[in-house]
Design a protein around this motif. Structure first.
Motif, mmCIF file in Angstrom:
data_model
loop_
_atom_site.group_PDB
_atom_site.id
_atom_site.type_symbol
_atom_site.label_atom_id
_atom_site.label_comp_id
_atom_site.label_asym_id
_atom_site.label_seq_id
_atom_site.Cartn_x
_atom_site.Cartn_y
_atom_site.Cartn_z
ATOM 1 N N PRO A 1 -3.343 -7.816 0.845
ATOM 2 C CA PRO A 1 -3.902 -8.299 -0.426
ATOM 3 C C PRO A 1 -4.895 -7.330 -1.066
ATOM 4 N N ASN A 2 -5.372 -6.351 -0.313
ATOM 5 C CA ASN A 2 -6.327 -5.376 -0.852
ATOM 6 C C ASN A 2 -5.554 -4.284 -1.586
ATOM 7 N N PRO A 3 -5.639 -4.218 -2.907
ATOM 8 C CA PRO A 3 -4.807 -3.254 -3.647
ATOM 9 C C PRO A 3 -5.155 -1.800 -3.354
ATOM 10 N N TYR A 4 -6.407 -1.536 -3.005
ATOM 11 C CA TYR A 4 -6.830 -0.156 -2.773
ATOM 12 C C TYR A 4 -6.367 0.317 -1.399
ATOM 13 N N TYR A 5 -6.457 -0.563 -0.413
ATOM 14 C CA TYR A 5 -5.924 -0.235 0.899
ATOM 15 C C TYR A 5 -4.401 -0.065 0.830
ATOM 16 N N ALA A 6 -3.724 -0.967 0.100
ATOM 17 C CA ALA A 6 -2.266 -0.877 -0.020
ATOM 18 C C ALA A 6 -1.852 0.445 -0.654
ATOM 19 N N ALA A 7 -2.561 0.858 -1.690
ATOM 20 C CA ALA A 7 -2.245 2.134 -2.345
ATOM 21 C C ALA A 7 -2.486 3.305 -1.405
ATOM 22 N N ALA A 8 -3.573 3.239 -0.617
ATOM 23 C CA ALA A 8 -3.862 4.317 0.336
ATOM 24 C C ALA A 8 -2.782 4.390 1.408
ATOM 25 N N TRP B 1 -10.370 3.728 5.267
ATOM 26 C CA TRP B 1 -9.298 2.764 5.506
ATOM 27 C C TRP B 1 -8.745 2.835 6.917
ATOM 28 N N SER B 2 -9.231 3.728 7.754
ATOM 29 C CA SER B 2 -8.644 3.913 9.085
ATOM 30 C C SER B 2 -8.760 2.664 9.938
ATOM 31 N N LEU B 3 -9.931 2.015 9.939
ATOM 32 C CA LEU B 3 -10.129 0.834 10.769
ATOM 33 C C LEU B 3 -9.221 -0.303 10.300
ATOM 34 N N ARG C 1 -6.307 -2.213 12.588
ATOM 35 C CA ARG C 1 -6.308 -3.667 12.781
ATOM 36 C C ARG C 1 -4.960 -4.288 12.418
ATOM 37 N N GLN C 2 -4.269 -3.661 11.466
ATOM 38 C CA GLN C 2 -3.019 -4.239 10.979
ATOM 39 C C GLN C 2 -1.788 -3.531 11.510
ATOM 40 N N TYR D 1 -3.493 10.956 7.609
ATOM 41 C CA TYR D 1 -3.110 10.875 6.200
ATOM 42 C C TYR D 1 -3.906 9.816 5.440
ATOM 43 N N LEU D 2 -4.739 9.054 6.145
ATOM 44 C CA LEU D 2 -5.514 7.999 5.502
ATOM 45 C C LEU D 2 -6.943 8.448 5.252
#
Length: 362
Positions: free
Chosen positions: A103-110, A40-42, A46-47, A35-36
């Motif tokens: 803190p990354n807004p684009y990763y958070a939205a994804a 952003w998969s890596l 990591r998180q 779904y990602l």
């Protein structure tokens, strides 16, 4: 445990129940990857071990085949829905609810978008008792609003949920209003899960970040207080008169004292908020709903119940189990401590009137 055995002996209610807070978990990080977006998969892998506030899980809620507690729909049925007579359960995406703490807004939205699509595909079939909550990352409120309008097209998505606060302002602040506008437009209540910790979150407690889990669990209620007070003072309900706010996992015993203090403060400072036309306690009754978990009403509960009645708890309190988290006592212990006349509302009626169920439309 049979349904009859699990119900409180004092309860004069044997109808179906709506559970307003059940957590659904992916069986593994790999379950979210499809779904990602690939870029952003890596970051996700990591998180993937990061979670929100530490909580004890029911040891029997993890499937024997592997995976964390809350990842097996069949166990939710046999351990929660069937024993308690629950015919509707509102899901939020478990530990993924804290994914927007990045803190990354684009990763958070994804991540929020991926969590929503995973929840729809994995849990929200047409014939199931499960309904979903739209997770949003609020770093970029207009992007969050677009996600609400996208995921909100699914009929079984019945509310919006946030736990992390990326902007460092109180929940009612005007910066968040595009989110509330989109929710109101689709007839969706907004649920705030008390106590986002770590990542981009400001300290949810007044004296700084807690250092112990016990401090964290005890003081998380301050996040619920923040949402209640600032939604009213910042005029959210005046801008969006149809909007409902749900406070998750904040308990209830603190409510009477806060509302009395709020009304008293408002009478002396109402010039500061000319858009607030009524007493805060009146906004609370019309727009705010609270959930029963954790049930901190003590054994000598009669006086607290009397105080809760004064602030309209019969019309504003909704049952929540917080499954698969383990709390003190059984999920329905709260029902044994409130008047029998309240039970039809608390266990079902208030939730039916609050969420956007498919049969109600927008």
């Amino acid at each position: 445990m049979s349904a009859a055995a699990s119900r409180p002996a004092a309860a004069e209610y044997d109808g179906p129940i709506v559970d307003c807070d059940v957590h659904a978990e992916p069986s593994s990080p790999d379950e979210i990857l499809p779904y990602l977006p690939s870029e952003w998969s890596l970051d996700y892998l990591r998180q993937a071990g990061r979670t929100g506030p530490a909580k004890l899980m029911r040891p029997d809620a993890a499937p024997e085949s592997g995976g964390p507690a809350g990842s097996a729909p069949e166990l939710v049925h046999t351990q929660l829905l069937e024993p308690l007579g629950i015919d509707r359960a509102v899901l939020s995406p478990g530990t993924l609810v804290y994914a927007p703490s990045s803190p990354n807004p684009y990763y958070a939205a994804a991540m929020a978008r991926a969590a929503n699509d995973w929840l729809i595909d994995r849990w929200l079939g047409d014939e199931t008792p499960f309904y979903g909550s739209i997770l949003v990352a609020n770093h970029l409120p207009e992007v969050a609003a677009a996600e609400i309008r996208r995921a909100g097209q699914h009929p079984r998505m019945v509310c919006v949920v946030m736990a992390d606060n990326a902007l460092g302002h109180p929940w009612g602040h005007a910066l968040f209003h595009p989110i509330y506008e989109a929710a109101a437009e689709l007839g969706l209540p907004v649920a705030i899960q008390a106590g986002g910790f770590g990542g981009v979150n400001p300290s949810p407690t007044g004296g700084g970040p807690p250092s112990l889990d016990l401090e964290q669990g005890t003081l998380a209620v301050q996040g619920a207080m923040n949402a209640l007070v600032t939604f009213i003072t910042e005029g959210v309900f005046d801008h969006y008169p149809s909007l409902k706010l749900i406070l998750l996992e904040g308990g209830v015993a603190w409510l009477p004292g806060l509302l009395w203090r709020f009304d008293a403060s408002f009478k002396g400072a109402r010039r500061e908020v000319p858009w607030v036309k009524r007493l805060p306690s009146e906004y609370f009754r019309d727009h705010v709903r609270i959930t029963t978990q954790p049930p901190e009403i003590p054994p000598g509960y009669e006086h607290i119940v009397e105080l809760l009645a004064e602030v309209g708890a019969q019309e504003t309190l909704m049952f929540a189990s917080d499954y698969p988290h383990r709390s003190e006592g059984e999920p329905l212990d709260i029902a044994a401590r409130i008047p029998a006349a309240w039970l039809p509302n608390v266990l079902r009626g208030n939730a039916l009137a609050t969420f956007r169920w498919p049969e109600r439309g927008n």
